[in-house]
Scaffold this active site. Sequence first.
Site, short mmCIF file in Angstrom:
data_model
loop_
_atom_site.label_atom_id
_atom_site.label_comp_id
_atom_site.label_asym_id
_atom_site.label_seq_id
_atom_site.Cartn_x
_atom_site.Cartn_y
_atom_site.Cartn_z
N LYS A 273 0.82 -1.21 0.00
CA LYS A 273 0.00 0.00 0.00
C LYS A 273 0.85 1.26 0.00
O LYS A 273 0.37 2.34 -0.29
CB LYS A 273 -0.94 -0.01 1.20
CG LYS A 273 -2.11 -0.95 0.95
CD LYS A 273 -3.13 -0.92 2.05
CE LYS A 273 -4.37 -1.70 1.60
NZ LYS A 273 -5.19 -2.18 2.68
N1 GLU Z 1 -8.82 -7.50 4.65
C1 GLU Z 1 -7.86 -8.37 4.05
C2 GLU Z 1 -6.87 -7.56 3.24
O1 GLU Z 1 -7.14 -6.42 2.91
C3 GLU Z 1 -8.49 -9.42 3.14
C4 GLU Z 1 -9.23 -10.43 3.91
C5 GLU Z 1 -9.81 -11.58 3.15
O2 GLU Z 1 -10.08 -11.44 1.94
O3 GLU Z 1 -10.05 -12.60 3.76
O4 GLU Z 1 -5.82 -8.06 2.93
#
Ligand code: GLU
Length: 299
Positions: A273
């Site tokens: 990010k």
């Molecule tokens: N929130 C997680 C991420 O942004 C992804 C979670 C999932 O897809 O299980 O990496």
Amino acid sequence: MTGTTRNAPAGKPVFRFAPSPNGALHLGHAYSALLNAEMAARLGGRLLLRIEDIDMARCTPAFEQAIYDDLAWLGIGWEEPVRRQSEHFDAYRQMLATLTDKELVYPAFMSRGEVRALIADSEDGGLNWPRDPDGAPLYPPADKRLGDSERRRRMDAGDAFAWRLDVEAAMAGVGPLTWAEFASEEMRAANEVEARPQEWGDVVLARRDVPTSYHLAVVTDDALQGVTHVVRGEDLRQATSVHRLLQALLGLPAPTYFHHRLIPDANGRKLSKSNRDTGLDALRAAGKSPGDVRRMVGL
Ligand code: GLU
């Protein structure tokens, strides 16, 4: 909030895209979201958007808004209301209580620094400390062995602790587990993959500062939202072992999984990010179109 509202009848396959608003979405997220949309469309299914914002220190409303803007720009629609994990801490507390009742979790008091010091000591003594699939050291067993009265004393004294799953006890209760993993995005055939949650050691289910963890929240939400198909990056494949175990312990249905390839940066490294060039906002500002993005991720 932007985005198309689609009200689809129940009983259809349910997919979800579940980003964390702790940074700008990049090409890898675009691929994941577009692939989810494409696979959902292929099965005549629904696509949900879930905001994974349990880490309230790092997640911001601005990043959340940027997610809606980026997805709308890509032409991806989702259903309203969007589930925000920070609004559902009670649901995670209830799941945790089920595991507390079964005596499968324990309060873990060691701070990161204490864990690091203990491991350094042990490795100085020539022992290789076991690591999880992400390379992090497994949590030391000391807290699991604390007696009830010592646990109670420390909790009453206000010592900070996280709730950790006793993975050996949990596995002993449920026996061998597998999950179904699609062989390809065509979803014609699925393979049974053996779940090996022991490789992660005693994972955190509720953090010191938040009444849940990624693992507990994701499993709870996938079940409560009726998610039937989890399509996410290859980097989360191994975490599925933990998710499968939690589903078995909590009596929750298991979705079918597809862990997709990761989009590398220009140097072949994993996108992050903080890598500004591949942020969707930066690409948009540089005049790229949603079609360009699709081509860049190989769709
Ligand atoms: N929130 C997680 C991420 O942004 C992804 C979670 C999932 O897809 O299980 O990496």
